[in-house]
Scaffold this motif. Structure first.
Motif, PDB file in Angstrom:
ATOM      1  N   HIS A   1      -5.972   2.696  -7.415  1.00  0.00           N
ATOM      2  CA  HIS A   1      -7.089   2.481  -6.498  1.00  0.00           C
ATOM      3  C   HIS A   1      -7.549   1.027  -6.488  1.00  0.00           C
ATOM      4  CE1 HIS A   1     -10.522   3.798  -4.079  1.00  0.00           C
ATOM      5  NE2 HIS A   1     -11.280   3.011  -4.826  1.00  0.00           N
TER       6      HIS A   1
ATOM      7  N   ARG B   1      -5.111   5.936  -0.644  1.00  0.00           N
ATOM      8  CA  ARG B   1      -5.975   4.995  -1.361  1.00  0.00           C
ATOM      9  C   ARG B   1      -5.359   4.510  -2.663  1.00  0.00           C
ATOM     10  NH1 ARG B   1     -11.478   8.606  -0.395  1.00  0.00           N
ATOM     11  NH2 ARG B   1     -11.162   8.827   1.870  1.00  0.00           N
ATOM     12  N   THR B   2      -4.072   4.275  -2.647  1.00  0.00           N
ATOM     13  CA  THR B   2      -3.385   3.687  -3.790  1.00  0.00           C
ATOM     14  C   THR B   2      -2.505   2.541  -3.285  1.00  0.00           C
ATOM     15  OG1 THR B   2      -1.503   5.202  -3.638  1.00  0.00           O
ATOM     16  CG2 THR B   2      -3.333   5.846  -5.082  1.00  0.00           C
ATOM     17  N   ALA B   3      -2.192   1.638  -4.176  1.00  0.00           N
ATOM     18  CA  ALA B   3      -1.330   0.506  -3.851  1.00  0.00           C
ATOM     19  C   ALA B   3      -0.771  -0.051  -5.148  1.00  0.00           C
ATOM     20  CB  ALA B   3      -2.101  -0.568  -3.079  1.00  0.00           C
TER      21      ALA B   3
ATOM     22  N   TRP C   1      -5.314  -0.935  -4.323  1.00  0.00           N
ATOM     23  CA  TRP C   1      -5.607  -0.597  -2.930  1.00  0.00           C
ATOM     24  C   TRP C   1      -6.850  -1.336  -2.457  1.00  0.00           C
ATOM     25  CZ3 TRP C   1     -10.007   2.249  -1.283  1.00  0.00           C
ATOM     26  CH2 TRP C   1      -9.996   2.663   0.050  1.00  0.00           C
TER      27      TRP C   1
ATOM     28  N   THR D   1       0.836  -1.195   0.000  1.00  0.00           N
ATOM     29  CA  THR D   1       0.000   0.000   0.000  1.00  0.00           C
ATOM     30  C   THR D   1       0.873   1.247   0.000  1.00  0.00           C
ATOM     31  OG1 THR D   1      -1.773   1.165   1.168  1.00  0.00           O
ATOM     32  CG2 THR D   1      -0.177   0.007   2.515  1.00  0.00           C
TER      33      THR D   1
ATOM     34  N   TRP E   1      -5.939  -4.933  -1.896  1.00  0.00           N
ATOM     35  CA  TRP E   1      -5.117  -5.040  -0.689  1.00  0.00           C
ATOM     36  C   TRP E   1      -5.996  -5.054   0.555  1.00  0.00           C
ATOM     37  CZ3 TRP E   1      -4.237  -2.060   3.664  1.00  0.00           C
ATOM     38  CH2 TRP E   1      -3.072  -2.302   4.376  1.00  0.00           C
ATOM     39  N   ARG E   2      -6.917  -4.120   0.633  1.00  0.00           N
ATOM     40  CA  ARG E   2      -7.783  -4.050   1.808  1.00  0.00           C
ATOM     41  C   ARG E   2      -8.717  -5.254   1.896  1.00  0.00           C
ATOM     42  NH1 ARG E   2      -9.785   1.897   3.825  1.00  0.00           N
ATOM     43  NH2 ARG E   2      -7.763   2.493   4.738  1.00  0.00           N
TER      44      ARG E   2
END
Length: 456
Positions: free
Chosen positions: A390, A376-378, A393, A372, A396-397
């Motif tokens: 995004h 709000r990007t990854a 992200w 991450t 990832w979450r």
């Protein structure tokens, strides 16, 4: 503090499986044994310094306040209810006598010692923060692998914001709000992004501060970020961090850390009130001291079945084990996803050994890598495909939300994430006692920590 004489625990009438360590590897072994063993087939004892399992991959989210620290803590007795939990620190391991010496009791109260016999032993103690013999790194840095330091870091940064707001001296502000992160692996990248996100979001509420008043520096000894990941991930992370204004000092090893500065090999001195160490972990000292074969990094060499060759009833997994990867010929990296796979294989093989059945060799392919990058990007590499921005992200979450133990914790994290989308950040400094870098010297040397911040 009084300590009574060591007392033995008598050998059980049925096999006793002792697990040392309450991190990803140790807790997963205890969980998996519940499925592989029949009721009453063996006693399972898990020894851990704490009575809670820490979900370390979400630790960087604590820094900007996107989740609360208690959201990533799960009581081990609820996560692995069929194992007996013994909260204490391992003092010594006698492989020939099949005994473990444990000190248990409250941190600031009376303690006791006991001798714990075993029929099978699982070494899953994890590691301690690496130092690479850099002077001052253990005394003057926040070592993010320690849970207490992550919590203290957030409080410390908010305190510096308050101090910077109260002064009109621009140079003093800049000095107060300079943060140096040492280490350009996944943990260091995530932490640098989390610190920058906290400081940038705080500007709206600290009216006297400007973006030019803070500086985040990521120092890395190698030529590119995320060296353990595909090149595309490191390149994207570098572009995004640079766009956020984070100073990237690559191929610039740190040679010394001072109370208020970091010294690089080329002689550069970076003045900073906050220095964070994210250079990884090294095997637990107890594992390094055992009379078994170790690799160059001090990890215990194990068979593909995860047994230690000289001791067929002792199994080593996680950060302290050099587990051979049949796909690459190298050892598996010390990440949570590999520790979990190793733990599941070890549990199967322990049960198979008790029943006289053939053992499995570990066969695991890395599922992917995700990092991450804040705001709000990854970036992610999944099944050979690189995903950024995004969408990465969100993946990832979603992945980490589903990997959290217990639905109650998942709902709490989901609730916190939802509030963070619509409401201002929680810029609250909690006035509680906590660890600081200068208190490191007083902390136990053998304090175990978990894998780096992501199951990558």
């Amino acid at each position: 503090m009084s300590t009574r004489a060591a007392s033995p625990i008598t050998r059980a009438t049925r096999p006793r499986i002792v697990i040392l360590g309450g991190g990803f590897a140790g807790v997963t072994v205890a969980q998996a044994l519940e499925h592989h063993l029949r009721t009453g087939e063996a006693d399972v004892v898990l020894v851990s310094r704490d009575n809670a399992f820490v979900y370390y991959p979400l630790l960087p989210e604590i820094v900007p306040g996107q989740i609360r620290i208690e959201d990533i803590l799960s009581p081990i007795r609820l996560v692995a209810p069929h194992a007996r939990l013994l909260m204490g620190s391992v003092q010594a391991i006698d492989l020939d006598a099949q005994l473990v010496h444990v000190r248990y009791g409250l941190d600031h109260g009376p303690t006791d010692e006991l001798t714990l016999p075993y029929d099978h032993l699982v070494l899953a103690l994890g590691g301690i923060p690496a130092t690479f013999n850099i002077p001052g790194i253990n005394e003057y840095t926040y070592q993010i692998q320690r849970l207490g330091h992550a919590f203290a870091l957030r409080n410390h940064l908010i305190d510096l914001l308050e101090q910077a707001e109260a002064t009109d001296d621009r140079e003093l502000r800049r000095a107060l709000l300079t943060v140096v992160v040492i280490g350009g692996g996944a943990t260091g990248v995530e932490l640098a992004a989390a610190v920058e996100e906290l400081l940038s979001r705080a500007l709206h509420y600290y009216r006297g501060l400007q973006q030019s008043d803070y500086r985040v520096v990521l120092v890395h000894a190698l030529e590119r970020l995320l060296p353990e990941a595909p090149t595309a991930l490191g390149d994207y992370a570098e572009r995004m961090l640079h766009r956020r204004g984070i100073d990237l000092l690559l191929n610039r090893p740190v040679v010394q850390v001072e109370p208020d500065a970091v010294i690089l090999k080329d002689g550069t001195r970076i003045a900073a009130h906050t220095v964070i160490s994210a250079i990884g972990v090294q095997p637990h000292p107890l594992a390094r001291a055992l009379p078994v074969e170790h690799d160059r990094q001090g990890r215990i060499v194990v068979e593909p079945t995860l047994r230690i060759p000289a001791y067929p009833n002792v199994w080593a997994i996680g950060d302290l084990a050099a587990v051979p990867d049949p796909n690459t010929g190298n050892a598996y990296p010390p990440t949570a996803q590999h520790a979990i796979a190793e733990a599941e294989t070890a549990a199967h093989n322990i049960a198979a050994t008790l029943r006289g059945r053939p053992l499995h060799v570990i066969q695991y392919r890395t599922r992917g890598q995700m990092v991450t990058l804040g705001h709000r990007t990854a970036v992610a590499a999944i099944a050979g495909r690189v995903i950024t921005g995004h969408l990465a992200w969100w993946i990832w979450r979603t992945y980490h939300l589903l990997r959290l133990p217990r639905w109650e914790r998942r709902l709490r994290v989901l609730f916190d994430w939802t509030l963070d989308l619509f409401f201002p950040p929680e810029l609250v400094r909690l006035p509680v006692s906590q660890l600081t870098p200068r208190a490191n010297a007083a902390a136990p040397v053998a304090e175990p920590v978990s894998a780096p911040a992501n199951p990558r």
